[in-house]
Scaffold this motif. Structure first.
Motif, PDB file in Angstrom:
ATOM      1  N   ALA A 141     -24.523 -28.218 -44.583  1.00 20.80           N
ATOM      2  CA  ALA A 141     -24.564 -28.760 -45.944  1.00 20.80           C
ATOM      3  C   ALA A 141     -25.690 -29.782 -46.003  1.00 20.80           C
ATOM      4  O   ALA A 141     -25.858 -30.582 -45.084  1.00 20.80           O
ATOM      5  CB  ALA A 141     -23.236 -29.431 -46.294  1.00 20.80           C
ATOM      6  N   LEU A 142     -26.448 -29.724 -47.065  1.00 22.08           N
ATOM      7  CA  LEU A 142     -27.445 -30.746 -47.338  1.00 22.08           C
ATOM      8  C   LEU A 142     -26.716 -31.849 -48.082  1.00 22.08           C
ATOM      9  O   LEU A 142     -26.128 -31.603 -49.133  1.00 22.08           O
ATOM     10  CB  LEU A 142     -28.584 -30.187 -48.196  1.00 22.08           C
ATOM     11  N   VAL A 143     -26.706 -33.047 -47.491  1.00 25.17           N
ATOM     12  CA  VAL A 143     -25.935 -34.163 -48.030  1.00 25.17           C
ATOM     13  C   VAL A 143     -26.859 -35.358 -48.253  1.00 25.17           C
ATOM     14  O   VAL A 143     -27.672 -35.693 -47.395  1.00 25.17           O
ATOM     15  CB  VAL A 143     -24.784 -34.561 -47.079  1.00 25.17           C
ATOM     16  N   LYS A 144     -26.700 -35.977 -49.410  1.00 22.83           N
ATOM     17  CA  LYS A 144     -27.452 -37.196 -49.719  1.00 22.83           C
ATOM     18  C   LYS A 144     -26.545 -38.394 -49.456  1.00 22.83           C
ATOM     19  O   LYS A 144     -25.506 -38.555 -50.086  1.00 22.83           O
ATOM     20  CB  LYS A 144     -27.888 -37.196 -51.183  1.00 22.83           C
ATOM     21  N   THR A 145     -26.931 -39.238 -48.498  1.00 20.16           N
ATOM     22  CA  THR A 145     -26.201 -40.459 -48.158  1.00 20.16           C
ATOM     23  C   THR A 145     -27.087 -41.657 -48.502  1.00 20.16           C
ATOM     24  O   THR A 145     -28.263 -41.478 -48.815  1.00 20.16           O
ATOM     25  CB  THR A 145     -25.861 -40.510 -46.654  1.00 20.16           C
ATOM     26  N   PRO A 146     -26.554 -42.873 -48.401  1.00 19.55           N
ATOM     27  CA  PRO A 146     -27.410 -44.048 -48.611  1.00 19.55           C
ATOM     28  C   PRO A 146     -28.564 -44.118 -47.600  1.00 19.55           C
ATOM     29  O   PRO A 146     -29.585 -44.752 -47.864  1.00 19.55           O
ATOM     30  CB  PRO A 146     -26.454 -45.220 -48.407  1.00 19.55           C
ATOM     31  N   LEU A 147     -28.422 -43.446 -46.480  1.00 20.10           N
ATOM     32  CA  LEU A 147     -29.439 -43.472 -45.429  1.00 20.10           C
ATOM     33  C   LEU A 147     -30.556 -42.463 -45.689  1.00 20.10           C
ATOM     34  O   LEU A 147     -31.736 -42.764 -45.506  1.00 20.10           O
ATOM     35  CB  LEU A 147     -28.779 -43.186 -44.085  1.00 20.10           C
ATOM     36  N   GLU A 148     -30.178 -41.241 -46.136  1.00 22.09           N
ATOM     37  CA  GLU A 148     -31.162 -40.169 -46.272  1.00 22.09           C
ATOM     38  C   GLU A 148     -30.521 -38.910 -46.847  1.00 22.09           C
ATOM     39  O   GLU A 148     -29.301 -38.843 -47.008  1.00 22.09           O
ATOM     40  CB  GLU A 148     -31.767 -39.825 -44.913  1.00 22.09           C
ATOM     41  N   GLU A 149     -31.352 -37.920 -47.084  1.00 21.97           N
ATOM     42  CA  GLU A 149     -30.900 -36.560 -47.384  1.00 21.97           C
ATOM     43  C   GLU A 149     -31.156 -35.750 -46.138  1.00 21.97           C
ATOM     44  O   GLU A 149     -32.287 -35.734 -45.640  1.00 21.97           O
ATOM     45  CB  GLU A 149     -31.745 -35.941 -48.512  1.00 21.97           C
ATOM     46  N   ARG A 150     -30.106 -35.077 -45.629  1.00 24.83           N
ATOM     47  CA  ARG A 150     -30.329 -34.236 -44.447  1.00 24.83           C
ATOM     48  C   ARG A 150     -29.227 -33.214 -44.303  1.00 24.83           C
ATOM     49  O   ARG A 150     -28.192 -33.293 -44.954  1.00 24.83           O
ATOM     50  CB  ARG A 150     -30.458 -35.070 -43.184  1.00 24.83           C
TER      51      ARG A 150
END
Length: 109
Positions: A63-72
């Motif tokens: 899954a491509l997930v957007k977190t406060p750290l990054e999209e990965r």
């Protein structure tokens, strides 16, 4: 996940179950990681934290997930019915679980 297992056991009075694991990772894990980072110089505490994120795309076990750290891309080994637009928790390379309204409410307290 040996440290996590030991900490879940410790914080749950010896009764490791789904609730104990969730409470550890969502509410106590980052505190433990901060202590570990002070003791171990080359430990990447940012990668070890548990983050909330939004699922942007799902494909072939990732899954491509957007977190406060990054999209990965994160592996989806632990969650099988993941949906685009859903909110999840991630840890290292894995989507850990879907964050339901009840879980999110507990995280805000």
């Amino acid at each position: 996940f040996a440290v996590a297992e030991a900490m879940c056991y410790r914080y749950s009075n010896g009764k490791v179950n789904e609730k104990a694991v969730r409470e550890y990772f969502l509410f106590k894990h980052d505190e433990v990681i901060e202590k570990k980072a002070k003791l171990i110089r080359n430990f990447d505490s940012e990668r070890c934290r548990v983050y909330r994120g939004e699922v942007l795309q799902v494909e072939d076990g990732y899954a491509l997930v957007k977190t406060p750290l990054e999209e990965r891309r994160y592996r989806t080994d632990f969650i099988h019915e993941i949906k685009k637009g859903g909110l999840v928790s991630v840890h290292y390379d894995f989507v850990v679980e879907e964050l339901t309204a009840d879980i999110l409410k507990g995280m805000e307290q």
